[in-house]
Design an enzyme around this catalytic site. Structure first.
Site, mmCIF file in Angstrom:
data_model
loop_
_atom_site.group_PDB
_atom_site.id
_atom_site.type_symbol
_atom_site.label_atom_id
_atom_site.label_comp_id
_atom_site.label_asym_id
_atom_site.label_seq_id
_atom_site.Cartn_x
_atom_site.Cartn_y
_atom_site.Cartn_z
ATOM 1 N N LYS A 14 58.467 80.771 134.774
ATOM 2 C CA LYS A 14 58.846 82.186 134.608
ATOM 3 C C LYS A 14 60.294 82.301 134.113
ATOM 4 O O LYS A 14 60.582 83.078 133.218
ATOM 5 C CB LYS A 14 58.676 82.945 135.941
ATOM 6 C CG LYS A 14 57.258 82.870 136.506
ATOM 7 C CD LYS A 14 57.105 83.625 137.798
ATOM 8 C CE LYS A 14 57.895 83.090 138.974
ATOM 9 N NZ LYS A 14 57.513 81.742 139.465
ATOM 10 N N ARG A 89 56.061 90.134 145.280
ATOM 11 C CA ARG A 89 55.416 88.911 145.772
ATOM 12 C C ARG A 89 54.426 89.206 146.878
ATOM 13 O O ARG A 89 53.726 88.298 147.337
ATOM 14 C CB ARG A 89 56.479 87.978 146.335
ATOM 15 C CG ARG A 89 56.992 86.939 145.359
ATOM 16 C CD ARG A 89 58.150 86.236 146.036
ATOM 17 N NE ARG A 89 58.204 84.850 145.741
ATOM 18 C CZ ARG A 89 59.028 84.329 144.811
ATOM 19 N NH1 ARG A 89 59.791 85.102 144.075
ATOM 20 N NH2 ARG A 89 59.066 83.034 144.640
ATOM 21 N N ARG A 129 63.308 69.449 138.369
ATOM 22 C CA ARG A 129 64.129 70.542 137.819
ATOM 23 C C ARG A 129 65.610 70.334 138.146
ATOM 24 O O ARG A 129 65.971 69.958 139.260
ATOM 25 C CB ARG A 129 63.674 71.888 138.389
ATOM 26 C CG ARG A 129 64.632 73.015 138.000
ATOM 27 C CD ARG A 129 64.068 74.385 138.200
ATOM 28 N NE ARG A 129 63.707 74.652 139.576
ATOM 29 C CZ ARG A 129 63.103 75.756 139.974
ATOM 30 N NH1 ARG A 129 62.777 76.680 139.083
ATOM 31 N NH2 ARG A 129 62.792 75.938 141.231
ATOM 32 N N ARG A 162 68.010 72.441 143.214
ATOM 33 C CA ARG A 162 67.942 73.529 144.195
ATOM 34 C C ARG A 162 67.550 73.000 145.570
ATOM 35 O O ARG A 162 66.737 72.084 145.678
ATOM 36 C CB ARG A 162 66.905 74.568 143.734
ATOM 37 C CG ARG A 162 67.542 75.725 143.014
ATOM 38 C CD ARG A 162 66.571 76.647 142.342
ATOM 39 N NE ARG A 162 65.474 77.139 143.164
ATOM 40 C CZ ARG A 162 64.571 78.012 142.731
ATOM 41 N NH1 ARG A 162 64.645 78.479 141.504
ATOM 42 N NH2 ARG A 162 63.589 78.418 143.504
ATOM 43 N N ARG A 173 56.135 76.597 149.741
ATOM 44 C CA ARG A 173 56.232 77.719 148.793
ATOM 45 C C ARG A 173 54.886 77.940 148.081
ATOM 46 O O ARG A 173 54.484 79.076 147.840
ATOM 47 C CB ARG A 173 57.338 77.443 147.762
ATOM 48 C CG ARG A 173 58.731 77.529 148.362
ATOM 49 C CD ARG A 173 59.774 76.841 147.504
ATOM 50 N NE ARG A 173 59.924 77.422 146.185
ATOM 51 C CZ ARG A 173 60.490 76.801 145.161
ATOM 52 N NH1 ARG A 173 60.954 75.565 145.300
ATOM 53 N NH2 ARG A 173 60.605 77.400 144.011
HETATM 54 P P1 AP5 Z 1 61.134 77.373 135.819
HETATM 55 O O1 AP5 Z 1 61.124 78.144 134.544
HETATM 56 O O2 AP5 Z 1 62.445 77.154 136.501
HETATM 57 O O3 AP5 Z 1 60.040 77.972 136.828
HETATM 58 P P2 AP5 Z 1 59.986 79.336 137.633
HETATM 59 O O4 AP5 Z 1 58.597 79.870 137.498
HETATM 60 O O5 AP5 Z 1 61.109 80.239 137.211
HETATM 61 O O6 AP5 Z 1 60.191 78.752 139.095
HETATM 62 P P3 AP5 Z 1 61.006 79.216 140.370
HETATM 63 O O7 AP5 Z 1 61.020 78.024 141.302
HETATM 64 O O8 AP5 Z 1 62.343 79.765 139.990
HETATM 65 O O9 AP5 Z 1 60.106 80.296 140.937
HETATM 66 P P4 AP5 Z 1 59.994 80.755 142.391
HETATM 67 O O10 AP5 Z 1 59.159 81.932 142.192
HETATM 68 O O11 AP5 Z 1 59.536 79.833 143.417
HETATM 69 O O12 AP5 Z 1 61.521 80.883 142.844
HETATM 70 P P5 AP5 Z 1 62.448 82.127 143.045
HETATM 71 O O13 AP5 Z 1 63.793 81.724 142.615
HETATM 72 O O14 AP5 Z 1 61.843 83.375 142.501
HETATM 73 O O15 AP5 Z 1 60.470 75.942 135.518
HETATM 74 C C1 AP5 Z 1 60.408 74.952 136.521
HETATM 75 C C2 AP5 Z 1 60.685 73.563 135.899
HETATM 76 O O16 AP5 Z 1 59.606 73.229 135.015
HETATM 77 C C3 AP5 Z 1 61.975 73.487 135.057
HETATM 78 O O17 AP5 Z 1 62.583 72.242 135.262
HETATM 79 C C4 AP5 Z 1 61.482 73.621 133.602
HETATM 80 O O18 AP5 Z 1 62.311 72.906 132.702
HETATM 81 C C5 AP5 Z 1 60.101 72.980 133.682
HETATM 82 N N1 AP5 Z 1 59.143 73.611 132.769
HETATM 83 C C6 AP5 Z 1 59.037 74.928 132.453
HETATM 84 N N2 AP5 Z 1 58.019 75.139 131.600
HETATM 85 C C7 AP5 Z 1 57.460 73.909 131.378
HETATM 86 C C8 AP5 Z 1 56.354 73.456 130.589
HETATM 87 N N3 AP5 Z 1 55.623 74.301 129.854
HETATM 88 N N4 AP5 Z 1 56.054 72.134 130.621
HETATM 89 C C9 AP5 Z 1 56.786 71.250 131.389
HETATM 90 N N5 AP5 Z 1 57.848 71.630 132.150
HETATM 91 C C10 AP5 Z 1 58.178 72.931 132.143
HETATM 92 O O19 AP5 Z 1 62.409 82.293 144.660
HETATM 93 C C11 AP5 Z 1 63.027 81.393 145.522
HETATM 94 C C12 AP5 Z 1 62.933 81.894 146.956
HETATM 95 O O20 AP5 Z 1 63.615 83.173 147.077
HETATM 96 C C13 AP5 Z 1 61.518 82.194 147.493
HETATM 97 O O21 AP5 Z 1 60.898 81.023 147.995
HETATM 98 C C14 AP5 Z 1 61.815 83.229 148.604
HETATM 99 O O22 AP5 Z 1 62.316 82.608 149.774
HETATM 100 C C15 AP5 Z 1 62.927 84.060 147.983
HETATM 101 N N6 AP5 Z 1 62.416 85.222 147.226
HETATM 102 C C16 AP5 Z 1 62.549 85.430 145.883
HETATM 103 N N7 AP5 Z 1 61.940 86.577 145.532
HETATM 104 C C17 AP5 Z 1 61.409 87.103 146.661
HETATM 105 C C18 AP5 Z 1 60.617 88.260 146.934
HETATM 106 N N8 AP5 Z 1 60.249 89.102 145.952
HETATM 107 N N9 AP5 Z 1 60.230 88.470 148.210
HETATM 108 C C19 AP5 Z 1 60.606 87.642 149.200
HETATM 109 N N10 AP5 Z 1 61.315 86.524 149.011
HETATM 110 C C20 AP5 Z 1 61.727 86.244 147.747
#
Ligand code: AP5
Length: 215
Positions: A14, A89, A129, A162, A173
């Protein structure tokens, strides 16, 4: 105008794809994870509270996150369109978003894009990552390495992992995603604005599919 929700498991890409959309469509990205990590880095009381949930792979409570998103969406830069990355979420977050968008912003969500990637790929993506500590550019040690080794090839910043990208936390997660967040696809199905995208190809191929949906 594009007011988009990005759904998908942790590590689906994403953040990677949002960077492309921002460049081509001039919208802002609202990543609740990035907002929470900034608060953690600032060491605020709120950040310390959020860190406990994040390090355990759990969701931060709905009322807290809904308040943050509401404030952010009211900012002027959202008037030209936004990508919600990581929100909603849960069903209560989605219900709250409906009312924010209709009643406070007087606009509508135009696209809900669900990026689909199997769990076994997610584990490889997230354990490899790395993110630039300075400019926040994302890398992967195998799939998208920095041209300069262990420093950022854009700004020379240090590449860091991270805290929640440890294997045990990733599994938690993913469980949270399957138990709570994946239900949002059913929630949005009837809207006619839900687009399911295969997230397993190359980043460029995936982006071409997304671009077609948004154009
Ligand atoms: P990347 O693009 O970084 O993936 P992403 O989908 O953005 O992953 P996140 O881990 O950031 O999502 P998340 O939803 O768990 O975390 P968030 O920060 O929102 O890609 C990942 C890796 O793959 C990279 O190394 C990239 O290079 C590689 N890649 C990408 N595309 C590729 C491809 N096509 N092929 C191969 N490799 C590829 O949330 C973190 C925490 O915050 C949650 O656990 C929770 O505790 C809290 N939180 C956040 N939002 C909320 C909410 N709305 N409600 C409650 N808690 C929340």
């Amino acid at each position: 105008m594009i007011n988009m929700i990005f759904l998908g498991p942790p590590g689906a890409g994403k953040g990677t794809q949002s960077a492309n959309i921002i460049k081509d469509f001039g919208v802002v990205q609202i990543s609740t994870g990035d907002i929470l990590r900034a608060a953690v880095n600032e060491g605020t009381e709120f950040g310390l509270m959020a860190k406990k949930y994040m390090d355990e792979g759990k969701l931060v409570p709905d009322d807290v996150i809904i308040g943050i998103v509401k404030d952010r969406l009211m900012a002027d830069d959202c008037k030209n369109g936004f990508i919600l990355d990581g929100f909603p979420r849960t069903i209560p977050q989605a219900v709250a978003l409906d009312s924010m968008v209709k009643e406070s912003l007087k606009t509508e969500i135009t696209h809900i894009v669900s990026l689909e990637v199997p769990d076994e790929d997610i584990l490889k993506r997230l354990t490899g990552r790395r993110t630039c500590e300075n400019c926040k550019k994302g890398f992967h040690i195998e799939y998208a390495p920095s041209k300069k080794g262990d420093v950022c090839d854009e700004c020379g910043g240090k590449l860091v992992q991270r805290d929640d990208d440890k294997e045990e936390t990733i599994k938690k997660r993913l469980n949270v995603y399957h138990e709570q967040t994946s239900k949002l696809k059913d929630y949005y199905e009837k809207s006619g604005k839900l687009f399911v995208v295969d997230g397993t190809g190359t980043p460029d191929d995936i982006y071409n599919n997304i671009k077609e949906i948004l154009s």
